[in-house]
Design an enzyme around this catalytic site. Sequence first.
Site, PDB file in Angstrom:
ATOM      1  CD  GLU B 244      -3.328  -0.216   1.934  1.00 40.20           C
ATOM      2  OE1 GLU B 244      -4.332  -0.917   1.989  1.00 40.20           O
ATOM      3  OE2 GLU B 244      -3.194   0.842   2.579  1.00 40.20           O
ATOM      4  NE  ARG B 270      -9.295  35.014 -14.433  1.00 41.20           N
ATOM      5  CZ  ARG B 270     -10.459  35.611 -14.303  1.00 41.20           C
ATOM      6  NH1 ARG B 270     -11.361  35.539 -15.278  1.00 41.20           N
ATOM      7  NH2 ARG B 270     -10.749  36.281 -13.198  1.00 41.20           N
ATOM      8  CD  GLN B 281       8.754  34.486 -12.116  1.00 45.26           C
ATOM      9  OE1 GLN B 281       8.980  35.227 -13.058  1.00 45.26           O
ATOM     10  NE2 GLN B 281       8.881  33.176 -12.187  1.00 45.26           N
TER      11      GLN B 281
END
Lengths: 87, 380
Positions: B244, B270, B281
Amino acid sequence: MSDGIIRNYISREIIRDRAVALDNETPLLEEGILDSLALLRLVVFIQEQFGIVVEDVEIVPENFASVEAISRYIDSRGDRASRLGAT
Amino acid sequence: MDFSLSEEQRDLRAAAADFARGELDRDLEARDADSTFSRDAWRACARFGIQGLPIPKELGGGGADILTTVLVMEGLGYGCHDNGLIFSLNAQMWSLELPLVKFGTDAQKQAYLPGLIAGELIGVHAVTEPESGSDAFSMRTRVERDNDCYVITGTKQYITNAPIADVVLVFAAHPDRSKTAGISAFLVETDTPGFSVSRHLEKMGLRTSPMAELVLDECRIPEQNRVGPEGAGMAIFNSAMAWERSCILAGALGAMQRQLETCVEYARERRQFGQPIGKFQAVADKVADMYLRLEAARLLIYQAAWLGQQGSAVAAAAAAKLFTSEAWIASSLDAVQIHGAYGYMRESGIERDLRDAVASTIYSGTSEIQRVILSGMLGL
């Protein structure tokens, strides 16, 4: 021979400065000396030290109950490797 | 160390992503809201071969090695937005199927593996209890021998797949033995008298993966349903946890890749203050950090899977689980932040990844436990 190496490793790396008496028959699991993490560390040590792969199904009380049981298990793995190498 | 990928492995990862995109996300927003598990998606995964992938071919599985299985789960995580479904799949594969392969008798394998692989049966293991989480072996569920049966009594909590499970690998303690040598594991069918799902649990994330509390009230289990010898519970649990830790977050690699691509695309399109937000930045740095986390996590998981195949990956598996879970949360937060208010809206699906990621530092050993394992392996 493997019993001395295993006993030293458990004393040095697992018991450390706890006041626990350890001999070849000390019940490592029943006494709580080997918890689950200590057992993982010991398995990694055995694999590196003795050059064997310890299978998950072999990490059972029968093989890790005491230094003597561990030593017996390591010796049996060595015997098995020798037999496989001979065939 | 050599885990360079073959062409076949790359093709399998891509095929899993294509399969997942087409079939698994149906009604996801509503299922997430309602905490609904998709049995259709589960069966589709079985038809594709997910549940049987790491199971040997002679037992009816796909016979894939662990690294290949990790790659397929990564592809699944990339194509499928339903992280809960992937979590449920992981729970069955690593905590029930692989222990059965390693520790089960031939009769047990034949009784359960074909159904689990075909998607007809659902299973999981049950370890956690109200009073024992990280300290798993302090469990209070008791087992006592009664002629050719075992009688199990106790409560298990936070059990994934519990409400839909057909078979559960239940861990219980023999009262007269130490906690490390005195745990055994039993296959308990959920229609066994005395077995009940007592409480369904609502979660913050992974909501399509059902979870519940289980009660075992003097459940009589035949001896042939004990997995491994008496006292082998810790070995079985450790074996399952090792796999796991190495593999459960392979799906998160795919999710993080998807997040990264979505964020790059959004940051290029956008516009604010007359230019794409990716030109600022502060936004570009977040994208760079997401890439860095993803690549580091990918290498750690591939390494842990590869080392596990060679025999031992204790530290590598803990490092992979620890780093990837924390990276997934950090990148999910960055993804929400980059998308602004839209990222915080449920309709975006971006906040769902964050809710799903939060659990990853808790399940399969918390981050704190992974650090304990790592420092222990380093000799502290």
